[in-house]
Design a protein around this motif. Sequence first.
Motif, PDB file in Angstrom:
ATOM      1  N   THR A   1       0.775  -1.204  -0.076  1.00 31.26           N
ATOM      2  CA  THR A   1       0.041   0.015   0.142  1.00 31.26           C
ATOM      3  C   THR A   1       0.857   1.040   0.292  1.00 31.26           C
ATOM      4  OG1 THR A   1       0.045   0.159   2.504  1.00 31.26           O
ATOM      5  CG2 THR A   1      -2.083  -1.167   1.316  1.00 31.26           C
ATOM      6  N   GLY A   2       2.092   1.193   0.606  1.00 28.15           N
ATOM      7  CA  GLY A   2       2.845   2.273   0.653  1.00 28.15           C
ATOM      8  C   GLY A   2       2.798   3.217   1.805  1.00 28.15           C
ATOM      9  N   LYS A   3       1.434   2.655   2.874  1.00 29.21           N
ATOM     10  CA  LYS A   3       1.165   3.528   3.854  1.00 29.21           C
ATOM     11  C   LYS A   3       1.415   2.550   5.220  1.00 29.21           C
ATOM     12  CE  LYS A   3      -0.830   6.650   1.345  1.00 29.21           C
ATOM     13  NZ  LYS A   3       0.161   7.964   1.321  1.00 29.21           N
ATOM     14  N   LEU A   4       1.660   1.322   5.117  1.00 35.15           N
ATOM     15  CA  LEU A   4       1.417   0.460   6.025  1.00 35.15           C
ATOM     16  C   LEU A   4       2.875  -0.447   6.255  1.00 35.15           C
ATOM     17  CD1 LEU A   4      -1.861  -1.480   5.452  1.00 35.15           C
ATOM     18  CD2 LEU A   4      -1.301   0.518   7.007  1.00 35.15           C
TER      19      LEU A   4
ATOM     20  N   PHE B   1       1.557   8.576   7.599  1.00 31.94           N
ATOM     21  CA  PHE B   1       0.077   8.202   7.686  1.00 31.94           C
ATOM     22  C   PHE B   1      -0.539   8.145   8.875  1.00 31.94           C
ATOM     23  CE2 PHE B   1      -3.656   5.399   6.812  1.00 31.94           C
ATOM     24  CZ  PHE B   1      -4.263   5.796   5.809  1.00 31.94           C
ATOM     25  N   PRO B   2      -1.805   8.525   9.231  1.00 29.18           N
ATOM     26  CA  PRO B   2      -2.318   8.642  10.743  1.00 29.18           C
ATOM     27  C   PRO B   2      -2.302   7.138  11.275  1.00 29.18           C
ATOM     28  CG  PRO B   2      -3.641   9.499   8.926  1.00 29.18           C
ATOM     29  CD  PRO B   2      -2.877   9.027   8.338  1.00 29.18           C
ATOM     30  N   TRP B   3      -2.167   7.351  12.626  1.00 32.42           N
ATOM     31  CA  TRP B   3      -2.168   5.834  13.327  1.00 32.42           C
ATOM     32  C   TRP B   3      -3.346   4.889  12.898  1.00 32.42           C
ATOM     33  CZ3 TRP B   3      -5.695   3.155  16.140  1.00 32.42           C
ATOM     34  CH2 TRP B   3      -5.157   1.979  16.990  1.00 32.42           C
ATOM     35  N   ILE B   4      -2.913   3.749  12.641  1.00 32.95           N
ATOM     36  CA  ILE B   4      -3.811   2.724  12.216  1.00 32.95           C
ATOM     37  C   ILE B   4      -3.309   1.471  12.637  1.00 32.95           C
ATOM     38  CG2 ILE B   4      -2.889   2.293   9.981  1.00 32.95           C
ATOM     39  CD1 ILE B   4      -5.899   1.980   8.932  1.00 32.95           C
ATOM     40  N   ASN B   5      -4.301   0.479  13.041  1.00 32.00           N
ATOM     41  CA  ASN B   5      -3.966  -0.820  13.595  1.00 32.00           C
ATOM     42  C   ASN B   5      -4.778  -1.941  12.672  1.00 32.00           C
ATOM     43  OD1 ASN B   5      -4.278  -3.249  14.956  1.00 32.00           O
ATOM     44  ND2 ASN B   5      -2.780  -2.540  16.097  1.00 32.00           N
TER      45      ASN B   5
ATOM     46  N   PRO C   1     -10.385  14.621  12.589  1.00 36.90           N
ATOM     47  CA  PRO C   1     -11.497  14.258  11.638  1.00 36.90           C
ATOM     48  C   PRO C   1     -10.853  13.993  10.264  1.00 36.90           C
ATOM     49  CG  PRO C   1     -12.087  16.046  13.096  1.00 36.90           C
ATOM     50  CD  PRO C   1     -10.474  15.955  13.281  1.00 36.90           C
ATOM     51  N   GLU C   2      -9.805  14.654   9.909  1.00 36.47           N
ATOM     52  CA  GLU C   2      -9.338  14.457   8.524  1.00 36.47           C
ATOM     53  C   GLU C   2      -9.051  13.137   8.278  1.00 36.47           C
ATOM     54  OE1 GLU C   2      -6.651  17.577   7.355  1.00 36.47           O
ATOM     55  OE2 GLU C   2      -8.221  19.174   8.136  1.00 36.47           O
ATOM     56  N   ASN C   3      -8.745  12.350   9.461  1.00 35.38           N
ATOM     57  CA  ASN C   3      -8.100  10.974   9.183  1.00 35.38           C
ATOM     58  C   ASN C   3      -9.099  10.127   8.546  1.00 35.38           C
ATOM     59  OD1 ASN C   3      -5.811  11.704  10.768  1.00 35.38           O
ATOM     60  ND2 ASN C   3      -6.349  10.557  12.698  1.00 35.38           N
ATOM     61  N   GLU C   4     -10.232  10.296   8.856  1.00 36.11           N
ATOM     62  CA  GLU C   4     -11.071   9.503   8.295  1.00 36.11           C
ATOM     63  C   GLU C   4     -11.093   9.117   6.699  1.00 36.11           C
ATOM     64  OE1 GLU C   4     -16.187   8.674   8.626  1.00 36.11           O
ATOM     65  OE2 GLU C   4     -15.543  10.530   8.932  1.00 36.11           O
ATOM     66  N   SER C   5     -11.158  10.449   6.083  1.00 38.39           N
ATOM     67  CA  SER C   5     -10.846  10.340   4.790  1.00 38.39           C
ATOM     68  C   SER C   5      -9.713   9.615   4.275  1.00 38.39           C
ATOM     69  CB  SER C   5     -10.695  11.718   4.023  1.00 38.39           C
ATOM     70  OG  SER C   5     -10.537  11.816   2.790  1.00 38.39           O
TER      71      SER C   5
ATOM     72  N   THR D   1      -9.952   6.033   2.135  1.00 33.47           N
ATOM     73  CA  THR D   1      -9.202   5.998   0.751  1.00 33.47           C
ATOM     74  C   THR D   1      -8.413   4.691   0.631  1.00 33.47           C
ATOM     75  OG1 THR D   1      -9.307   8.346   0.494  1.00 33.47           O
ATOM     76  CG2 THR D   1      -7.533   7.068  -0.771  1.00 33.47           C
ATOM     77  N   LEU D   2      -7.327   4.590   1.783  1.00 35.00           N
ATOM     78  CA  LEU D   2      -6.730   3.640   1.723  1.00 35.00           C
ATOM     79  C   LEU D   2      -7.372   2.112   1.757  1.00 35.00           C
ATOM     80  CD1 LEU D   2      -3.716   2.245   2.233  1.00 35.00           C
ATOM     81  CD2 LEU D   2      -4.335   2.587   4.644  1.00 35.00           C
ATOM     82  N   LEU D   3      -8.579   1.839   2.633  1.00 36.35           N
ATOM     83  CA  LEU D   3      -9.249   0.780   3.024  1.00 36.35           C
ATOM     84  C   LEU D   3      -9.818   0.416   1.719  1.00 36.35           C
ATOM     85  CD1 LEU D   3     -10.202   1.273   6.686  1.00 36.35           C
ATOM     86  CD2 LEU D   3      -8.210  -0.011   5.701  1.00 36.35           C
ATOM     87  N   THR D   4     -10.521   1.338   0.977  1.00 38.70           N
ATOM     88  CA  THR D   4     -11.359   1.187  -0.326  1.00 38.70           C
ATOM     89  C   THR D   4     -10.149   0.605  -1.325  1.00 38.70           C
ATOM     90  OG1 THR D   4     -12.749   3.030   0.143  1.00 38.70           O
ATOM     91  CG2 THR D   4     -12.583   2.357  -2.194  1.00 38.70           C
TER      92      THR D   4
END
Length: 128
Positions: free
Chosen positions: A33-36, A50-54, A88-92, A96-99
């Motif tokens: 993905t280039g993000k994980l 990239f914002p925090w994600i697990n 709140p901007e993290n949601e977008s 995008t990444l998960l889609t």
Amino acid sequence: MWSHLYWYYEIRGNETYSRRLLTSDVLDVLENTGKLRRTGHQQFGNLENFPWINIVAVNSKDGNYGRDEDFNSEWINLIAIAGSKSNPENESAYVTLLTRIAENINWELILEEDDDHNENVVLRKQSL
């Protein structure tokens, strides 16, 4: 599940978790993905840009997991994701990444519960 701190998403083949893919194929998609970055055998977190994600990719029973064998399987039927609501901007960025991930494996993307308490909100349907 709803939280004021986190968004919870699922990428899954269907609502009964009966569709599955080879673990190696799913992990390849997540790694590219280039993000994980990989943080465990079937676990991923964010890169610095990239914002925090697990993310965990598991072989679950009815959407539930937690045993060692769920994380060490030849097959995956669920990708479970938690993302921070701190900005709140993290949601977008998450959607995008998960889609893109869901499109790459042709699975659906679900928001487990929105702020209006709607459960299993479909953000991306799988193509037939």
